[in-house]
Scaffold this motif. Structure first.
Motif, PDB file in Angstrom:
ATOM      1  N   ARG A  37       0.838  -1.215   0.000  1.00  0.00           N
ATOM      2  CA  ARG A  37       0.000   0.000   0.000  1.00  0.00           C
ATOM      3  C   ARG A  37       0.867   1.257   0.000  1.00  0.00           C
ATOM      4  O   ARG A  37       0.578   2.217  -0.708  1.00  0.00           O
ATOM      5  N   ASP A  39       4.059   1.600  -1.034  1.00  0.00           N
ATOM      6  CA  ASP A  39       4.740   1.748  -2.321  1.00  0.00           C
ATOM      7  C   ASP A  39       3.779   2.201  -3.414  1.00  0.00           C
ATOM      8  O   ASP A  39       4.130   3.019  -4.270  1.00  0.00           O
ATOM      9  N   GLU A  40       2.564   1.676  -3.374  1.00  0.00           N
ATOM     10  CA  GLU A  40       1.565   2.053  -4.379  1.00  0.00           C
ATOM     11  C   GLU A  40       1.164   3.519  -4.220  1.00  0.00           C
ATOM     12  O   GLU A  40       1.027   4.244  -5.206  1.00  0.00           O
ATOM     13  N   GLN A  71      -1.276   5.447 -14.067  1.00  0.00           N
ATOM     14  CA  GLN A  71      -1.600   5.003 -12.711  1.00  0.00           C
ATOM     15  C   GLN A  71      -1.740   3.482 -12.668  1.00  0.00           C
ATOM     16  O   GLN A  71      -1.248   2.832 -11.743  1.00  0.00           O
ATOM     17  N   SER A  75       0.660   0.954 -10.508  1.00  0.00           N
ATOM     18  CA  SER A  75       0.128  -0.027  -9.555  1.00  0.00           C
ATOM     19  C   SER A  75       0.580  -1.437  -9.921  1.00  0.00           C
ATOM     20  O   SER A  75       0.960  -2.223  -9.050  1.00  0.00           O
ATOM     21  N   VAL A  78       4.216  -1.967  -8.967  1.00  0.00           N
ATOM     22  CA  VAL A  78       4.407  -2.178  -7.520  1.00  0.00           C
ATOM     23  C   VAL A  78       4.052  -3.616  -7.147  1.00  0.00           C
ATOM     24  O   VAL A  78       4.784  -4.280  -6.413  1.00  0.00           O
ATOM     25  N   LEU A  79       2.920  -4.103  -7.669  1.00  0.00           N
ATOM     26  CA  LEU A  79       2.522  -5.479  -7.364  1.00  0.00           C
ATOM     27  C   LEU A  79       3.535  -6.471  -7.927  1.00  0.00           C
ATOM     28  O   LEU A  79       3.869  -7.465  -7.279  1.00  0.00           O
TER      29      LEU A  79
END
Length: 166
Positions: A37, A39-40, A71, A75, A78-79
């Motif tokens: 969360r 990092d996102e 965006q 995301s 990051v995942l």
């Protein structure tokens, strides 16, 4: 259907979902969720800053479309960095208990405090008193420029013929 195949089918229904849940629980923890969360949120804030932190209503359709694409890519990155699929992450977040949510929130606060502590400059060391000694001791001073046969002389201060800046 033979009894053996029916037994195998029932066993597979009971075993396979348990293995899937065990794989999910070993992969994600509330602490890992907090890291993801954080990092996102940082990645999304960078994308927002790229577009001047404007609201979507203040952007043109093309800019809005581009911002949304960036965006989504941020995301996903990051995942991917954390080795989690979006589906598994969303499923784990949806199934988190209130205790898990509290652990994740506490971990987020700890990470925020650690980041603030890292940004703060280290406290400067207190200036220590420096002892200046003229020579080795008062009875045996160090001579910087000595001529052979001349008596030792120690000049303290500014030479007489030197010009002082004004």
């Amino acid at each position: 259907m033979s009894p053996r195949s029916a037994l195998l089918l029932v066993t597979s229904w009971l075993v396979i979902p348990g293995q899937a849940l065990a794989a999910d629980s070993s992969e994600l923890t509330p602490e890992k969720v907090a890291e993801i969360r954080r990092d996102e949120a940082q990645a999304l804030s960078q994308v927002d800053a790229e577009y001047g932190n404007r609201k979507s209503s203040e952007m043109s359709t093309a800019e809005r479309r581009e911002a949304i694409g960036k965006q989504k890519a941020a995301s996903a990155a990051v995942l991917e960095k954390h080795g989690v699929s979006g589906k598994d992450f969303a499923r784990y977040e949806a199934r988190m208990s209130p205790a898990d949510n509290a652990r994740a929130k506490a971990e987020e606060q700890r990470l925020a405090e650690a980041a603030k502590a890292a940004k703060r400059p280290a406290p400067a060391a207190a200036p220590e008193e420096v002892h200046v000694q003229q020579g080795f001791n008062d009875e045996d001073p160090v001579e910087l420029e000595a001529m052979e046969g001349a008596e030792p002389s120690i000049d303290v201060g500014v030479p007489k013929d030197a010009e002082l800046p004004q």
